[in-house]
Scaffold this active site. Structure first.
Site, short mmCIF file in Angstrom:
data_model
loop_
_atom_site.label_atom_id
_atom_site.label_comp_id
_atom_site.label_asym_id
_atom_site.label_seq_id
_atom_site.Cartn_x
_atom_site.Cartn_y
_atom_site.Cartn_z
N GLN A 127 45.45 53.14 48.30
CA GLN A 127 46.90 52.90 48.14
C GLN A 127 47.68 54.19 47.89
O GLN A 127 48.89 54.16 47.67
CB GLN A 127 47.15 51.91 47.00
N GLY A 170 45.22 51.49 42.36
CA GLY A 170 46.13 52.10 43.33
C GLY A 170 45.68 53.48 43.76
O GLY A 170 46.37 54.16 44.52
N ILE A 177 50.16 26.82 33.96
CA ILE A 177 50.55 26.25 32.67
C ILE A 177 49.42 26.48 31.67
O ILE A 177 48.27 26.73 32.07
CB ILE A 177 50.88 24.74 32.79
N LYS A 228 43.97 37.04 37.79
CA LYS A 228 45.43 37.08 37.62
C LYS A 228 45.96 35.68 37.28
O LYS A 228 46.82 35.12 37.97
CB LYS A 228 46.12 37.66 38.85
P1 BMP Z 1 41.79 49.33 46.25
O1 BMP Z 1 41.28 50.58 45.51
O2 BMP Z 1 40.88 48.90 47.35
O3 BMP Z 1 43.22 49.43 46.66
O4 BMP Z 1 41.66 48.11 45.22
C1 BMP Z 1 42.50 47.96 44.12
C2 BMP Z 1 42.10 46.73 43.35
O5 BMP Z 1 42.97 46.55 42.25
C3 BMP Z 1 42.14 45.43 44.15
O6 BMP Z 1 41.12 44.58 43.64
C4 BMP Z 1 43.50 44.85 43.81
O7 BMP Z 1 43.50 43.43 43.89
C5 BMP Z 1 43.67 45.30 42.36
N1 BMP Z 1 45.06 45.49 41.92
C6 BMP Z 1 45.91 46.36 42.60
O8 BMP Z 1 45.54 46.98 43.60
N2 BMP Z 1 47.18 46.53 42.12
C7 BMP Z 1 47.65 45.89 41.03
O9 BMP Z 1 48.79 46.11 40.65
C8 BMP Z 1 46.79 45.02 40.35
C9 BMP Z 1 45.50 44.84 40.80
O10 BMP Z 1 44.67 44.05 40.15
#
Ligand code: BMP
Length: 213
Positions: A174, A170, A66, A62
């Site tokens: 999530q 997500g 600069i 991510k």
């Molecule tokens: P997880 O399935 O364990 O939630 O992991 C999601 C992955 O995607 C993590 O590596 C997180 O840093 C990344 N990520 C995210 O969850 N949401 C975003 O908007 C952008 C991401 O890179």
């Protein structure tokens, strides 16, 4: 990036041995493996070199600095073998272009964050998501990152980027659904914890793939 399973593994572990063993055992189910700060900071870039030898690696740094610093970061991780890189766009066109140029020199793919998947992203990122997506298209990024937790936003972001690739995190931990994200226009699903913490990660992935079909 190949487009077979349409799954990208978020390899968010901090042990190099565990990362390599998981990557080897799950590689056949994933089109790419996303490696970010947790693993790179604990294991160094050697883990990117190793996993890049048998899988496409997307470096999720991510990048958000600069232009000169962005270029140095990109150069380090792309020289280690990453075939893709995730950058932020809120730093503006010159910073994102520095990433795009470096990624282009390495023949890699640039993915640009638009709106993130966590609730806090509504505060500052959601109102800017379309501008960030348009900037991704202007620098000719391969694609964008858009939230599986809000499939309607994937559809909206698609309207700003045409046929560029959408990679979507997500799902699972999530609360997002892979099927809904794909139906909304995502090309790939990014999944981490729900696979990594499953009692049987391979069985879990097979179940996820059948939901996606
Ligand atoms: P997880 O399935 O364990 O939630 O992991 C999601 C992955 O995607 C993590 O590596 C997180 O840093 C990344 N990520 C995210 O969850 N949401 C975003 O908007 C952008 C991401 O890179």
């Amino acid at each position: 990036m190949k487009k077979d399973s349409r799954l990208i593994l978020a390899l968010d572990v901090t042990s190099s041995d565990r990362a390599i063993s998981l990557a080897r055992s799950l590689n056949e189910y994933f089109d790419a493996i996303k490696i970010g700060y947790p693993l790179i900071l604990s294991s160094g870039l050697d883990v990117v070199r190793e996993i890049s030898s048998f899988s496409q690696v997307i470096a999720d740094l991510k990048v958000a600095d600069i232009p000169n610093t962005n270029r140095l970061i990109c150069e380090a991780v792309l020289s280690a073998g990453a075939g893709g890189l995730i950058a932020h766009a809120f730093t503006g066109r010159d910073s994102l272009e520095a990433c795009a140029d470096c990624v282009g020199e390495h023949g890699a793919d640039l993915y640009v964050v638009t709106e993130m998947s966590h609730p806090g992203s509504r505060q500052f990122m959601a109102p800017l998501a379309l501008d960030l997506a348009r900037l991704a298209a202007q620098v000719d990024a391969a694609g964008v990152v858009a939230p599986a937790t809000r499939p309607e936003r994937i559809s909206l972001i698609r309207s700003a980027i045409g046929s560029r690739t959408i990679i979507s995190p997500g799902v699972g931990a999530q609360g997002g659904s892979a099927r809904e994200a794909l139906d909304a226009g995502a090309d790939y699903i990014i999944v981490g914890r729900s696979v990594l913490q499953a009692e049987d990660p391979r069985a879990y992935v097979k179940g996820l793939l059948s939901q996606m079909r």
